[in-house]
Motif scaffolding. Structure first.
Motif, PDB file in Angstrom:
ATOM      1  N   THR A  42       0.854  -1.191   0.000  1.00  0.00           N
ATOM      2  CA  THR A  42       0.000   0.000   0.000  1.00  0.00           C
ATOM      3  C   THR A  42       0.892   1.245   0.000  1.00  0.00           C
ATOM      4  O   THR A  42       2.122   1.149   0.124  1.00  0.00           O
ATOM      5  N   PRO A  43       0.313   2.426  -0.101  1.00  0.00           N
ATOM      6  CA  PRO A  43       1.127   3.661  -0.015  1.00  0.00           C
ATOM      7  C   PRO A  43       1.861   3.837   1.309  1.00  0.00           C
ATOM      8  O   PRO A  43       2.737   4.705   1.419  1.00  0.00           O
ATOM      9  N   ASP A  44       1.532   3.027   2.321  1.00  0.00           N
ATOM     10  CA  ASP A  44       2.214   3.131   3.614  1.00  0.00           C
ATOM     11  C   ASP A  44       3.559   2.398   3.636  1.00  0.00           C
ATOM     12  O   ASP A  44       4.215   2.346   4.687  1.00  0.00           O
ATOM     13  N   TYR A  45       3.979   1.839   2.504  1.00  0.00           N
ATOM     14  CA  TYR A  45       5.211   1.034   2.469  1.00  0.00           C
ATOM     15  C   TYR A  45       6.429   1.853   2.902  1.00  0.00           C
ATOM     16  O   TYR A  45       7.249   1.401   3.712  1.00  0.00           O
ATOM     17  N   LEU A  46       6.561   3.067   2.399  1.00  0.00           N
ATOM     18  CA  LEU A  46       7.722   3.887   2.750  1.00  0.00           C
ATOM     19  C   LEU A  46       7.731   4.204   4.243  1.00  0.00           C
ATOM     20  O   LEU A  46       8.782   4.126   4.905  1.00  0.00           O
ATOM     21  N   ASN A  47       6.580   4.531   4.781  1.00  0.00           N
ATOM     22  CA  ASN A  47       6.496   4.812   6.213  1.00  0.00           C
ATOM     23  C   ASN A  47       6.823   3.563   7.030  1.00  0.00           C
ATOM     24  O   ASN A  47       7.469   3.636   8.087  1.00  0.00           O
ATOM     25  N   PHE A  48       6.400   2.401   6.533  1.00  0.00           N
ATOM     26  CA  PHE A  48       6.709   1.126   7.187  1.00  0.00           C
ATOM     27  C   PHE A  48       8.223   0.931   7.265  1.00  0.00           C
ATOM     28  O   PHE A  48       8.765   0.560   8.318  1.00  0.00           O
ATOM     29  N   LEU A  49       8.920   1.182   6.164  1.00  0.00           N
ATOM     30  CA  LEU A  49      10.374   1.010   6.150  1.00  0.00           C
ATOM     31  C   LEU A  49      11.057   1.998   7.089  1.00  0.00           C
ATOM     32  O   LEU A  49      12.010   1.643   7.802  1.00  0.00           O
ATOM     33  N   ARG A  50      10.589   3.230   7.093  1.00  0.00           N
ATOM     34  CA  ARG A  50      11.194   4.233   7.967  1.00  0.00           C
ATOM     35  C   ARG A  50      11.023   3.870   9.439  1.00  0.00           C
ATOM     36  O   ARG A  50      11.912   4.122  10.264  1.00  0.00           O
ATOM     37  N   CYS A  51       9.905   3.266   9.759  1.00  0.00           N
ATOM     38  CA  CYS A  51       9.640   2.921  11.160  1.00  0.00           C
ATOM     39  C   CYS A  51      10.349   1.641  11.585  1.00  0.00           C
ATOM     40  O   CYS A  51      10.939   1.575  12.675  1.00  0.00           O
ATOM     41  N   LEU A  87       9.765  -8.403   1.749  1.00  0.00           N
ATOM     42  CA  LEU A  87       9.555  -7.009   1.356  1.00  0.00           C
ATOM     43  C   LEU A  87       9.498  -6.883  -0.165  1.00  0.00           C
ATOM     44  O   LEU A  87      10.336  -7.453  -0.872  1.00  0.00           O
ATOM     45  N   PRO A  88       8.531  -6.144  -0.704  1.00  0.00           N
ATOM     46  CA  PRO A  88       8.478  -5.929  -2.159  1.00  0.00           C
ATOM     47  C   PRO A  88       9.703  -5.152  -2.641  1.00  0.00           C
ATOM     48  O   PRO A  88      10.130  -4.182  -2.008  1.00  0.00           O
ATOM     49  N   HIS A  89      10.260  -5.572  -3.762  1.00  0.00           N
ATOM     50  CA  HIS A  89      11.467  -4.934  -4.295  1.00  0.00           C
ATOM     51  C   HIS A  89      11.092  -3.860  -5.309  1.00  0.00           C
ATOM     52  O   HIS A  89      11.413  -3.952  -6.492  1.00  0.00           O
ATOM     53  N   SER A  90      10.428  -2.850  -4.819  1.00  0.00           N
ATOM     54  CA  SER A  90      10.045  -1.712  -5.654  1.00  0.00           C
ATOM     55  C   SER A  90      11.034  -0.569  -5.425  1.00  0.00           C
ATOM     56  O   SER A  90      11.972  -0.676  -4.627  1.00  0.00           O
ATOM     57  N   GLU A  91      10.807   0.530  -6.120  1.00  0.00           N
ATOM     58  CA  GLU A  91      11.694   1.686  -5.973  1.00  0.00           C
ATOM     59  C   GLU A  91      11.628   2.276  -4.567  1.00  0.00           C
ATOM     60  O   GLU A  91      12.552   2.972  -4.142  1.00  0.00           O
ATOM     61  N   VAL A  92      10.557   2.003  -3.855  1.00  0.00           N
ATOM     62  CA  VAL A  92      10.444   2.501  -2.480  1.00  0.00           C
ATOM     63  C   VAL A  92      11.559   1.932  -1.609  1.00  0.00           C
ATOM     64  O   VAL A  92      12.059   2.590  -0.688  1.00  0.00           O
ATOM     65  N   LEU A  93      11.986   0.721  -1.921  1.00  0.00           N
ATOM     66  CA  LEU A  93      13.010   0.062  -1.109  1.00  0.00           C
ATOM     67  C   LEU A  93      14.424   0.561  -1.416  1.00  0.00           C
ATOM     68  O   LEU A  93      15.338   0.367  -0.601  1.00  0.00           O
ATOM     69  N   ARG A  94      14.633   1.209  -2.549  1.00  0.00           N
ATOM     70  CA  ARG A  94      15.986   1.537  -3.003  1.00  0.00           C
ATOM     71  C   ARG A  94      16.823   2.294  -1.966  1.00  0.00           C
ATOM     72  O   ARG A  94      18.008   1.980  -1.790  1.00  0.00           O
ATOM     73  N   PRO A  95      16.283   3.291  -1.246  1.00  0.00           N
ATOM     74  CA  PRO A  95      17.133   3.988  -0.262  1.00  0.00           C
ATOM     75  C   PRO A  95      17.648   3.087   0.859  1.00  0.00           C
ATOM     76  O   PRO A  95      18.622   3.433   1.533  1.00  0.00           O
ATOM     77  N   PHE A  96      17.009   1.940   1.056  1.00  0.00           N
ATOM     78  CA  PHE A  96      17.395   1.043   2.145  1.00  0.00           C
ATOM     79  C   PHE A  96      18.213  -0.154   1.657  1.00  0.00           C
ATOM     80  O   PHE A  96      18.609  -1.002   2.462  1.00  0.00           O
TER      81      PHE A  96
END
Length: 539
Positions: A42-51, A87-96
Motif C-alpha cells: 500500500t502507499p504506507d510502504y515507505l512509512n513502514f520502512l522508515r519505522c 519485502l516488495p522490491h520496488s523503488e520505495v526500497l531503493r534507499p534502504f
C-alpha cells in the motif's frame, strides 16, 4: 493489540527498540508485524520502512545473537529475516538497499543455516533487482562463496568423520569487505542432533550459492577473470569428495544434502563449459571422473539429484571434454550406477539415461573391446524389447547396435577374434529378428487403423504391454506421432538387416589390411554365409 496501521506504526516500532524488552515480548511484536505485511503493498510502504527497518537492524545486530539451538531468540531472528525476505522490491526500497544488503550478508556469513538460507535469497533478489546500486557488494558475496568452498572438505569431515560428536566450536567465515553493522558474536556452537548448523558449515548454503554466482557472472563479466582462478579449483575439489562409504541411518539427510550441493556445483561447472571453456580444460578428466563417482555414490532413490547429474552428463557430452568419459564407460554400463535402484528412478530416468549412454557409446565405439561390446549389445538389445520404454528408445537402441556392426566386424583380426565378432553380430541379428517377430502382429493392425481412419487406443498398450505395465505408463501418445515412431523403428530395422547379414557372412573373410598377407594362400577359402541352424533360429 489492535492491528498495525499508519496511525500506530511508529509507536509499535519504538517498542521494538526498547533495550530491556524480554525476548518473548519482542518476538510477539515482530510476529504482529509479520501478520500485517500486506501494508507493504500500500502507499504506507515507505512509512513502514522508515519505522521498522531501524528496529529490525537493531534486533539482528544488537539485541540478539546467532543461535546454535532452536529457542525464542532464534525464532525472533528468523521472523525478522523472514519479514525482510518478503519485502516488495520496488523503488520505495531503493534507499534502504545498501543497508539491507550489508545486514543480509552479515546474517549469511555468521548466522545459522535456517536464517542464512533466507539471507541468501535476500542477497540474490537485491543483486538482481538493484544492479547499479549494489555492484560494490557483489565481491563480498563472492568472497564468502570462495570461503565456504575452501572449507568444504572440513564440513564433510565435521558431519561424517565424527558423527557422535555433540558440540564443536567453529569460527564464522571472515569477510574483510563487510562493514560493521553492529557487534556480532565471533563464534557459535555447532549442533549435534536436533540443533542448528552454522552457515559456514552448511551443505544447503553450498547448494544455493552456485546459482547466484552464475547469475552474477552473467551480469558482471569482469568478475569472472578475477574470481574463477580461485573458485574453480575449490569447486573441482568439492565435487570430488566422496563422503563416507557407509552412511548410518541418522546421517542419511546430511549425506543427501552433500550430494545435492555437489550436483549443483557440477551444474555450475558445466555452465562454464559454454562460456569459459578455457578455464575448465585443465580439469577435464577430474570433472568427468567426479560425474561418474557422483553417480556411484548418489543415493539410489534420489530422483531429482540423479536427474540433474544426467543433465550435467549431457552437457559434457555436447562438448569436446567428453573425452574424459571414455575410460569410464565400463562403469556407466552398470544400470545401478547410471539409473539407480529406486522404483521412481527406474520409471522416470531410464529414457534419458539410455539416450545419453547411447550417445557416449557412439563416440567411442571404435575403441571398445569385444567383451565391452558384448555388454553393450546385451543392454541395448534388452532395451529394444522392453515394452515399458518408448518407441523412440527402441529406435535409438536399434540404431546404436547398427553403429556397432562395423567396429565389431573390424575387430576380427585373427581366428579367435573373428569367431567372437561373428557371435556378437549374430546376437544383433537375433535382436532384430526378435523385434520383427514382435511387430508381426502390430503392422497389420497399423495398416487396418490407417485405412479405417478411426481413433483407437495406444497400440503399444493394446498389443505389447501387459496390464500391470500399462497402469504405470504415461498417457497415450497422439495417433499420428505413434504411427511415425513405428515407421521410424521399422525403417531402421529393415535398412539395417543388409549390413548385419553382410557382416555375418563375411565375418571369417580377411579384412582389407589382411588381404595382402593372405593373397598367396588362395586355396584356403574361409567359411562364408549362415549355417542352417542359424537360419532356422531366425524364424
Amino acid at each position: 493489540m489492535a492491528p498495525i496501521n499508519s496511525s500506530n506504526m511508529e509507536l509499535h516500532s519504538q517498542r521494538l527498540l526498547e533495550p530491556d524488552l524480554p525476548v518473548q515480548v519482542r518476538l510477539q511484536l515482530v510476529m504482529e508485524v509479520r501478520d500485517s505485511l500486506e501494508m507493504t503493498h500500500t502507499p504506507d510502504y515507505l512509512n513502514f520502512l522508515r519505522c521498522y527497518f531501524r528496529a529490525f537492524s537493531a534486533i539482528l545486530s544488537t539485541f540478539t545473537a546467532p543461535q546454535g539451538t532452536e529457542n525464542a531468540e532464534h525464532k525472533l531472528r528468523n521472523v525478522v529475516i523472514e519479514i525482510l525476505n518478503r519485502l516488495p522490491h520496488s523503488e520505495v526500497l531503493r534507499p534502504f538497499v545498501q543497508d539491507l544488503l550489508k545486514l543480509s550478508l552479515r546474517v549469511l556469513t555468521q548466522d545459522n543455516e535456517d536464517n542464512a538460507l533466507l539471507a541468501i535469497r535476500i542477497v540474490f533478489d537485491l543483486l538482481r533487482n538493484f544492479r547499479p546500486t549494489v555492484e560494490a557488494e557483489v565481491q563480498p558475496f563472492l568472497d564468502f562463496v570462495v570461503a565456504i568452498y575452501r572449507n568444504f572438505k572440513f564440513t564433510v569431515k565435521h558431519f561424517f568423520d565424527n558423527p557422535n560428536a555433540t558440540v564443536n566450536v567453529v569460527a564464522p567465515v571472515p569477510n574483510q569487505h563487510l562493514d560493521s553493522i553492529g557487534d556480532a558474536p565471533g563464534m557459535m556452537a555447532v549442533p549435534g542432533g536436533g540443533q542448528l548448523n552454522p552457515s559456514a558449515q552448511s551443505f544447503k548454503i553450498v547448494t544455493e550459492s552456485p546459482l547466484v554466482v552464475m547469475f552474477l557472472f552473467q551480469l558482471y563479466a569482469k568478475l569472472v577473470q578475477t574470481n574463477i582462478p580461485f573458485l574453480l579449483p575449490l569447486m573441482v575439489e568439492a565435487i570430488a569428495e566422496s563422503g563416507p562409504e557407509k552412511v548410518p541411518p541418522h546421517l542419511k539427510t546430511p549425506f543427501v544434502e552433500l550430494k545435492g550441493a555437489q550436483v549443483k556445483t557440477l551444474s555450475f561447472l558445466t555452465y562454464l563449459l559454454k562460456s569459459n571453456a578455457d578455464y575448465i580444460k585443465p580439469y577435464e578428466n577430474s570433472i568427468c571422473s567426479s560425474i561418474v563417482k557422483l553417480l556411484v555414490t548418489c543415493p539410489a532413490d534420489s530422483v531429482s539429484i540423479r536427474k540433474e547429474l544426467l543433465v550435467g552428463l549431457k552437457q559434457v557430452l555436447n562438448t569436446e571434454y567428453r573425452r574424459g568419459l571414455y575410460p569410464l564407460i565400463d562403469t556407466l554400463l552398470d544400470e545401478r550406477v547410471l539409473v539407480g535402484t529406486g522404483r521412481v528412478c527406474i520409471e522416470t530416468l531410464r529414457p534419458l539415461a539410455y539416450t545419453l549412454l547411447a550417445e557416449l557409446v557412439h563416440y567411442v565405439r571404435g575403441d571398445l573391446s569385444l567383451p565391452l561390446l558384448s555388454r553393450i549389445i546385451y543392454l541395448f538389445s534388452r532395451n529394444m524389447h522392453d515394452s515399458s520404454l518408448t518407441l523412440v528408445i527402441h529406435t535409438t537402441s536399434a540404431r546404436l547396435m547398427l553403429n556397432l556392426v562395423e567396429p565389431i566386424y573390424e575387430k576380427g583380426v585373427d581366428q579367435q577374434s573373428m569367431d567372437e565378432a561373428r557371435v556378437l553380430l549374430g546376437r544383433i541379428l537375433d535382436a532384430f529378428v526378435g523385434k520383427f517377430r514382435t511387430l508381426k502382429h502390430t503392422i497389420p493392425q497399423l495398416l487396418e487403423e490407417v485405412e479405417e481412419g478411426k481413433e483407437r487406443p495406444n497400440l503399444r498398450m493394446k498389443l505389447e504391454v501387459p496390464l500391470q505395465t500399462v497402469l504405470n505408463l504415461q498417457p497415450p501418445l497422439e495417433y499420428t506421432k505413434e504411427i511415425n515412431d513405428y515407421k521410424s523403428l521399422i525403417r531402421t530395422l529393415v535398412m539395417g538387416m543388409k549390413t548385419i547379414i553382410w557382416s555375418i557372412t563375411h565375418a571369417h573373410w580377411p579384412r582389407p589390411q589382411q588381404q595382402s598377407q593372405q593373397s598367396s594362400n588362395i586355396a584356403a577359402q574361409p567359411f562364408r554365409g549362415l549355417r542352417e541352424d542359424e537360419v532356422l533360429n531366425s524364424f
